[in-house]
Design a protein around this motif. Sequence first.
Motif, PDB file in Angstrom:
ATOM      1  N   GLU A 110       7.128 -32.882 -19.833  1.00 43.66           N
ATOM      2  CA  GLU A 110       7.180 -34.094 -20.626  1.00 43.66           C
ATOM      3  C   GLU A 110       5.908 -34.203 -21.463  1.00 43.66           C
ATOM      4  OE1 GLU A 110       9.656 -36.122 -20.906  1.00 43.66           O
ATOM      5  OE2 GLU A 110      10.914 -35.248 -19.326  1.00 43.66           O
ATOM      6  N   PRO A 111       6.018 -34.793 -22.649  1.00 46.14           N
ATOM      7  CA  PRO A 111       4.808 -35.006 -23.457  1.00 46.14           C
ATOM      8  C   PRO A 111       3.938 -36.094 -22.840  1.00 46.14           C
ATOM      9  CG  PRO A 111       6.691 -36.038 -24.507  1.00 46.14           C
ATOM     10  CD  PRO A 111       7.234 -35.256 -23.343  1.00 46.14           C
ATOM     11  N   SER A 112       2.659 -36.050 -23.125  1.00 45.71           N
ATOM     12  CA  SER A 112       1.763 -37.093 -22.656  1.00 45.71           C
ATOM     13  C   SER A 112       2.054 -38.394 -23.401  1.00 45.71           C
ATOM     14  CB  SER A 112       0.308 -36.664 -22.872  1.00 45.71           C
ATOM     15  OG  SER A 112       0.036 -36.533 -24.258  1.00 45.71           O
ATOM     16  N   SER A 113       1.544 -39.488 -22.870  1.00 48.37           N
ATOM     17  CA  SER A 113       1.753 -40.791 -23.512  1.00 48.37           C
ATOM     18  C   SER A 113       1.135 -40.822 -24.906  1.00 48.37           C
ATOM     19  CB  SER A 113       1.173 -41.902 -22.651  1.00 48.37           C
ATOM     20  OG  SER A 113      -0.217 -41.690 -22.431  1.00 48.37           O
ATOM     21  N   LEU A 114       0.104 -40.026 -25.116  1.00 47.92           N
ATOM     22  CA  LEU A 114      -0.534 -39.961 -26.420  1.00 47.92           C
ATOM     23  C   LEU A 114       0.393 -39.359 -27.474  1.00 47.92           C
ATOM     24  CD1 LEU A 114      -3.151 -40.150 -28.173  1.00 47.92           C
ATOM     25  CD2 LEU A 114      -3.661 -37.816 -27.393  1.00 47.92           C
ATOM     26  N   VAL A 115       1.250 -38.425 -27.055  1.00 47.89           N
ATOM     27  CA  VAL A 115       2.114 -37.678 -27.984  1.00 47.89           C
ATOM     28  C   VAL A 115       3.522 -38.248 -28.038  1.00 47.89           C
ATOM     29  CG1 VAL A 115       3.185 -35.416 -28.396  1.00 47.89           C
ATOM     30  CG2 VAL A 115       0.783 -35.567 -27.726  1.00 47.89           C
ATOM     31  N   ALA A 116       4.006 -38.799 -26.914  1.00 43.13           N
ATOM     32  CA  ALA A 116       5.407 -39.223 -26.830  1.00 43.13           C
ATOM     33  C   ALA A 116       5.773 -40.247 -27.893  1.00 43.13           C
ATOM     34  CB  ALA A 116       5.688 -39.793 -25.436  1.00 43.13           C
ATOM     35  N   ARG A 117       4.848 -41.072 -28.308  1.00 48.95           N
ATOM     36  CA  ARG A 117       5.156 -42.126 -29.283  1.00 48.95           C
ATOM     37  C   ARG A 117       5.495 -41.574 -30.660  1.00 48.95           C
ATOM     38  NH1 ARG A 117      -0.715 -44.841 -29.260  1.00 48.95           N
ATOM     39  NH2 ARG A 117      -0.474 -44.215 -27.074  1.00 48.95           N
ATOM     40  N   TYR A 118       5.142 -40.302 -30.924  1.00 44.14           N
ATOM     41  CA  TYR A 118       5.384 -39.715 -32.242  1.00 44.14           C
ATOM     42  C   TYR A 118       6.616 -38.813 -32.272  1.00 44.14           C
ATOM     43  CZ  TYR A 118       0.553 -41.205 -32.735  1.00 44.14           C
ATOM     44  OH  TYR A 118      -0.599 -41.947 -32.749  1.00 44.14           O
ATOM     45  N   LEU A 119       7.380 -38.742 -31.179  1.00 43.15           N
ATOM     46  CA  LEU A 119       8.567 -37.898 -31.108  1.00 43.15           C
ATOM     47  C   LEU A 119       9.812 -38.775 -31.137  1.00 43.15           C
ATOM     48  CD1 LEU A 119       7.453 -35.428 -28.291  1.00 43.15           C
ATOM     49  CD2 LEU A 119       7.077 -35.245 -30.763  1.00 43.15           C
ATOM     50  N   PHE A 120      10.822 -38.365 -31.919  1.00 42.75           N
ATOM     51  CA  PHE A 120      12.060 -39.144 -31.941  1.00 42.75           C
ATOM     52  C   PHE A 120      13.007 -38.640 -30.852  1.00 42.75           C
ATOM     53  CE2 PHE A 120      12.167 -35.945 -35.308  1.00 42.75           C
ATOM     54  CZ  PHE A 120      13.346 -35.258 -35.067  1.00 42.75           C
ATOM     55  N   PRO A 121      14.004 -39.432 -30.453  1.00 44.66           N
ATOM     56  CA  PRO A 121      14.776 -39.153 -29.234  1.00 44.66           C
ATOM     57  C   PRO A 121      15.476 -37.801 -29.215  1.00 44.66           C
ATOM     58  CG  PRO A 121      15.155 -41.400 -29.970  1.00 44.66           C
ATOM     59  CD  PRO A 121      14.366 -40.741 -31.046  1.00 44.66           C
ATOM     60  N   THR A 122      15.992 -37.332 -30.342  1.00 49.06           N
ATOM     61  CA  THR A 122      16.741 -36.077 -30.343  1.00 49.06           C
ATOM     62  C   THR A 122      15.848 -34.845 -30.498  1.00 49.06           C
ATOM     63  OG1 THR A 122      17.093 -36.268 -32.743  1.00 49.06           O
ATOM     64  CG2 THR A 122      18.783 -37.197 -31.292  1.00 49.06           C
ATOM     65  N   GLU A 123      14.538 -35.038 -30.553  1.00 44.03           N
ATOM     66  CA  GLU A 123      13.600 -33.931 -30.713  1.00 44.03           C
ATOM     67  C   GLU A 123      13.240 -33.368 -29.343  1.00 44.03           C
ATOM     68  OE1 GLU A 123       9.804 -33.215 -33.668  1.00 44.03           O
ATOM     69  OE2 GLU A 123      10.140 -35.187 -32.778  1.00 44.03           O
ATOM     70  N   ARG A 124      13.195 -32.047 -29.241  1.00 42.68           N
ATOM     71  CA  ARG A 124      12.915 -31.399 -27.968  1.00 42.68           C
ATOM     72  C   ARG A 124      11.460 -30.932 -27.931  1.00 42.68           C
ATOM     73  NH1 ARG A 124      18.424 -28.046 -26.455  1.00 42.68           N
ATOM     74  NH2 ARG A 124      19.853 -29.773 -26.833  1.00 42.68           N
ATOM     75  N   PHE A 125      10.745 -31.453 -26.969  1.00 42.58           N
ATOM     76  CA  PHE A 125       9.321 -31.177 -26.831  1.00 42.58           C
ATOM     77  C   PHE A 125       9.104 -29.773 -26.294  1.00 42.58           C
ATOM     78  CE2 PHE A 125       5.594 -31.360 -23.960  1.00 42.58           C
ATOM     79  CZ  PHE A 125       4.618 -31.614 -24.896  1.00 42.58           C
ATOM     80  N   ARG A 126       8.172 -29.018 -26.922  1.00 41.10           N
ATOM     81  CA  ARG A 126       7.875 -27.652 -26.494  1.00 41.10           C
ATOM     82  C   ARG A 126       6.467 -27.485 -25.951  1.00 41.10           C
ATOM     83  NH1 ARG A 126      12.975 -26.724 -26.007  1.00 41.10           N
ATOM     84  NH2 ARG A 126      14.068 -25.855 -27.816  1.00 41.10           N
ATOM     85  N   GLY A 127       5.580 -28.393 -26.245  1.00 36.35           N
ATOM     86  CA  GLY A 127       4.235 -28.270 -25.698  1.00 36.35           C
ATOM     87  C   GLY A 127       3.201 -28.940 -26.584  1.00 36.35           C
ATOM     88  N   GLU A 128       2.051 -29.223 -25.988  1.00 37.34           N
ATOM     89  CA  GLU A 128       0.914 -29.787 -26.713  1.00 37.34           C
ATOM     90  C   GLU A 128      -0.359 -29.106 -26.215  1.00 37.34           C
ATOM     91  OE1 GLU A 128      -0.515 -33.785 -25.113  1.00 37.34           O
ATOM     92  OE2 GLU A 128       1.644 -33.859 -24.697  1.00 37.34           O
ATOM     93  N   TRP A 129      -1.301 -28.895 -27.133  1.00 40.84           N
ATOM     94  CA  TRP A 129      -2.516 -28.172 -26.806  1.00 40.84           C
ATOM     95  C   TRP A 129      -3.717 -28.862 -27.447  1.00 40.84           C
ATOM     96  CZ3 TRP A 129       2.097 -26.037 -28.240  1.00 40.84           C
ATOM     97  CH2 TRP A 129       2.708 -25.183 -27.320  1.00 40.84           C
TER      98      TRP A 129
END
Length: 291
Positions: A110-129
């Motif tokens: 799952e994305p962190s709370s810092l990143v999750a707010r910038y993703l829309f529902p149908t987008e699939r998260f692959r990672g953050e660095w």
Amino acid sequence: MGSPSGPPFDPDDPDRERRERDTEPIPRVPPDEGPGYGSGPGLSDGPSLSDDVGYGDGPAYAGEGRSGRAWINDPEAGYQSPIISEDELAGLRADAAGNAPRRVLPLEDEPSSLVARYLFPTERFRGEWKRHWIHLATPILIGIAATFVLGYLSGFLAGQDVGALTTVAVLLWFAVMGWVAWKVADWWYDRFILTNKRVMVVNGIITRRVAMMPLVRVTDMKYEQTPSGRALNYGTFVLESAGQEQALREIKNLPNPNELYLRVVEEMYEPQAVEARLGKEQDEAKADDGA
């Protein structure tokens, strides 16, 4: 006498045969005979390569995917699913000799709370660095140098009985260390994000800056490593987008550049392989939990 609409007939005219040949009518072929654009076996039977369709998941795919592989129509479900062979996934598994598979960066669930707010529902998260720690080299070196220099200076001034200058030196040290702390916090909030649709960079503490580029718009991508980057395993990514100016072009000091480069390229050209691998990992995790 020639016809009223043309020149007089001349049997010795050397260009007469050429003109007659050039003006012969072109035979018409019925739509159901031969290749053509009709309902027969023509160009219309091939995969649709229309630019009108997107590169998203599900119904957006038509004809061939970004990797050029054929897709299977599933009219009942209303979308087209990919064909992934075992040979294509063999590079992600250990072989019979026990050799390790090709390295793939781990994916966060799952994305962190810092990143999750910038993703829309149908987008699939692959990672953050986060950026490589080398990004903080300059502020840390300045903080260390300021500690030694100002510490020595304040001690020397205290011995000279110059209280005002000693206070100034101490305040200056606090200002430098506050700036270093600000740089560290800015590094912590600076994230490079990859999804199945775009790459993003989010940074800033008070003023937030969000830059992104859709994967389908990326025409060229490269990364550069200096000698120190090769030794410490960091690099700079450069993204190009059809000669247009974009908000996201150069991303400096990213960790594990080779593995990250493969991850982004795989997402661009083999999205169905990513989905198949992730689906298999989830099935294996469920099986282990059930056992």
